[in-house]
Scaffold this active site. Structure first.
Site, PDB file in Angstrom:
ATOM      1  N   TYR A 142      -2.746  37.874 -12.734  1.00 53.42           N
ATOM      2  CA  TYR A 142      -2.771  37.848 -11.335  1.00 53.42           C
ATOM      3  C   TYR A 142      -1.865  39.079 -10.753  1.00 53.42           C
ATOM      4  O   TYR A 142      -1.716  39.336  -9.471  1.00 53.42           O
ATOM      5  CB  TYR A 142      -2.469  36.638 -10.482  1.00 53.42           C
ATOM      6  CG  TYR A 142      -3.478  35.460 -10.763  1.00 53.42           C
ATOM      7  CD1 TYR A 142      -4.649  35.670 -11.496  1.00 53.42           C
ATOM      8  CD2 TYR A 142      -3.195  34.161 -10.392  1.00 53.42           C
ATOM      9  CE1 TYR A 142      -5.646  34.734 -11.810  1.00 53.42           C
ATOM     10  CE2 TYR A 142      -4.210  33.269 -10.661  1.00 53.42           C
ATOM     11  CZ  TYR A 142      -5.380  33.496 -11.171  1.00 53.42           C
ATOM     12  OH  TYR A 142      -6.368  32.428 -11.567  1.00 53.42           O
ATOM     13  N   LYS A 165      -5.289  30.968 -25.484  1.00 61.64           N
ATOM     14  CA  LYS A 165      -6.606  31.442 -26.147  1.00 61.64           C
ATOM     15  C   LYS A 165      -6.189  32.164 -27.188  1.00 61.64           C
ATOM     16  O   LYS A 165      -6.507  33.532 -27.285  1.00 61.64           O
ATOM     17  CB  LYS A 165      -7.445  31.881 -25.138  1.00 61.64           C
ATOM     18  CG  LYS A 165      -8.928  32.431 -25.482  1.00 61.64           C
ATOM     19  CD  LYS A 165      -9.722  31.363 -25.509  1.00 61.64           C
ATOM     20  CE  LYS A 165     -11.136  31.497 -25.821  1.00 61.64           C
ATOM     21  NZ  LYS A 165     -12.009  30.488 -26.151  1.00 61.64           N
ATOM     22  N   ASP A 180     -10.232  26.164 -23.457  1.00 57.39           N
ATOM     23  CA  ASP A 180     -11.636  25.715 -23.443  1.00 57.39           C
ATOM     24  C   ASP A 180     -11.839  24.190 -23.791  1.00 57.39           C
ATOM     25  O   ASP A 180     -12.275  23.422 -23.131  1.00 57.39           O
ATOM     26  CB  ASP A 180     -12.694  26.640 -24.017  1.00 57.39           C
ATOM     27  CG  ASP A 180     -12.210  27.235 -25.272  1.00 57.39           C
ATOM     28  OD1 ASP A 180     -11.108  26.916 -25.803  1.00 57.39           O
ATOM     29  OD2 ASP A 180     -13.159  28.078 -25.696  1.00 57.39           O
ATOM     30  N   ASP A 189      -3.901  27.621 -13.179  1.00 64.01           N
ATOM     31  CA  ASP A 189      -4.684  27.570 -11.779  1.00 64.01           C
ATOM     32  C   ASP A 189      -5.856  26.732 -11.952  1.00 64.01           C
ATOM     33  O   ASP A 189      -5.926  25.661 -11.253  1.00 64.01           O
ATOM     34  CB  ASP A 189      -5.151  28.952 -11.542  1.00 64.01           C
ATOM     35  CG  ASP A 189      -5.597  29.110 -10.001  1.00 64.01           C
ATOM     36  OD1 ASP A 189      -5.830  28.045  -9.391  1.00 64.01           O
ATOM     37  OD2 ASP A 189      -6.041  30.148  -9.435  1.00 64.01           O
ATOM     38  N   ASP A 226      -6.209  22.240 -10.973  1.00 65.63           N
ATOM     39  CA  ASP A 226      -7.058  21.937 -10.087  1.00 65.63           C
ATOM     40  C   ASP A 226      -8.125  20.924 -10.851  1.00 65.63           C
ATOM     41  O   ASP A 226      -8.388  20.058 -10.254  1.00 65.63           O
ATOM     42  CB  ASP A 226      -8.130  23.117  -9.584  1.00 65.63           C
ATOM     43  CG  ASP A 226      -7.604  23.812  -8.231  1.00 65.63           C
ATOM     44  OD1 ASP A 226      -6.332  23.659  -8.203  1.00 65.63           O
ATOM     45  OD2 ASP A 226      -8.260  24.660  -7.606  1.00 65.63           O
TER      46      ASP A 226
HETATM   47 MG    MG Z   1      -6.244  27.322  -7.245  1.00 63.47          MG
END
Ligand code: MG
Ligand code: NAI
Length: 362
Positions: free
Chosen positions: A146, A195, A227, A251, A255
């Site tokens: 990001y 990963k 994963d 992120d 969630d």
């Molecule tokens: Mg989010």
């Protein structure tokens, strides 16, 4: 102990829920002999209305001089508020980014805890829930994909867009240290998620996390590929204590983890930097649809205040007292509208705050 707290009620339900969290903190102060001093600043839509910007320099400086910030939420009705159709840096949410960046809050902690009283709201099967789960996700918040270099270009008549995922040792080390510190206060287990079978940044991540682990011989460290972690969260959530991961993985996984607790009105969060300073806020937004009606659930904010006591002030016993009081109120069958179930007693925002405050004991 004297604690200097900046409060940011913000917009929508923000002022209602922050008021209840302060009520509970004040009760903790009475019972345990601490003084919580509050300075309120404006951020978000209310600051835009007053000063034309979502966060003034002066307000940011006031926050910088405090020990901790307790935030409600900012923002108006998405698509339908006077703060919507404006430049990105003049939107309420720009205040959030400015304060996170301005205070270098690189470590985002989101607990995902299932109250057995709310197990019905959990989308997982009973046999998977088992004895419940109680984990925290430690997400790196100021690096990675990001914040990497990005550009879009045309190559041979075809548009091509690039994002870059970069981490250096320093960035990995400081978030790993936070995760291990937190594990020491919990069940002493860290699962680092990456990963590393594919990404160089993940290989470096793993190496640095291994180095940090040497300073914490009591903490068990294991690694999991992202994963697999996504699957394990819904197959066996009870195995996780502290999950440590980079920005984008965190992120998504946070969630996912929050959804299996079943209720957005219950989820707290903390964002920390290298000092004891922290910004504490519920995971939800300003809920303009229910603002001013005394029906919002203040528990996420109250639990965020408990995290503040634990992480910024080292007041573990007092933080426990808040968590126990919330547990007691739920066991007694009190519910705000968002978590209401058959046979329970419905209460509003203020009454829920009163009940939690009344149940604070030594
Ligand atoms: Mg989010
Ligand atoms: P939201 O989280 O505010 O609301 C989503 C749904 O959950 C709504 O139906 C709301 O009524 C309900 N809800 C949220 N918190 C609740 C609580 N404590 N008790 C009971 N019900 C609750 O998300 P939404 O509607 O997408 O966003 C509204 C505004 O909040 C937007 O302007 C958004 O940008 C902002 N926002 C701000 C955040 C922050 O300040 N950290 C985080 C997320 C959104």
């Amino acid at each position: 102990m004297d604690c200097k707290i900046v409060t940011i009620p913000g917009d929508g339900i923000g002022p209602e829920i922050v008021r209840e969290a302060c009520k509970v903190l004040d009760r903790v102060g009475e019972v345990y002999g601490h003084k919580f001093n509050y300075t309120e600043i404006l951020m978000g839509g209310c600051s835009i209305d007053a000063y034309g910007v979502p966060l003034t320099e002066e307000a940011l400086n006031t926050a910088k001089q405090s020990d901790a910030v307790l935030l409600g939420a900012v923002g108006g009705n998405v698509g339908n508020s006077r703060w919507y159709d404006v430049a990105p840096n003049l939107r309420p949410e720009a205040g959030l980014l400015a304060i996170r960046k301005g205070l270098n809050l690189f470590a985002n902690i989101r607990p995902a805890y299932l109250y057995k009283e709310l197990a019905e709201a959990c989308p997982l099967k009973k046999e998977i829930i088992g004895d419940g789960f109680d984990m925290v996700i430690m997400r790196e918040l100021t690096g990675g994909l990001y914040f990497g270099e990005r550009h879009t270009e045309e190559v041979d008549g075809c548009l091509q867009a690039t994002d870059t995922l970069t981490y250096n040792e320093k960035e990995i080390r400081r978030i790993a240290v936070k995760a291990f510190d937190i594990a020491m206060k919990r069940r002493k287990s860290v699962i680092s998620v990456d990963k590393a079978n594919v990404l160089d940044s993940s290989r470096l991540w793993r190496k640095v996390v291994e180095e940090v682990a040497k300073d914490y011989p009591e903490v068990t460290l294991s690694h999991m590929l992202v994963d697999n972690c996504a699957m394990q969260l819904v197959m066996n959530p009870g195995q996780f204590d502290v999950i440590l991961t980079e920005n984008m993985f965190g992120d998504i996984l946070s969630d996912e983890a929050s959804m299996i607790t079943g209720s957005i009105g219950m989820l707290s969060s903390a964002s920390l930097n290298e000092t004891k300073f922290g910004l504490y806020e519920p995971s939800h937004g300003s809920a303009p649809d229910i603002a001013g009606k005394d029906i919002a659930n203040p528990i996420a904010t109250i639990l965020s205040a408990a995290m503040m006591l634990r992480y910024s002030f080292d007041l573990d016993e007092e933080a426990d007292a808040i968590e126990k009081a919330v547990q007691k109120v739920l066991t007694d069958g009190y519910r705000t509208a968002d978590i209401m179930a058959d046979g329970c007693k419905k209460v509003g925002t203020t009454e829920m705050g009163d009940l939690v405050a009344e149940n604070i004991e030594k």
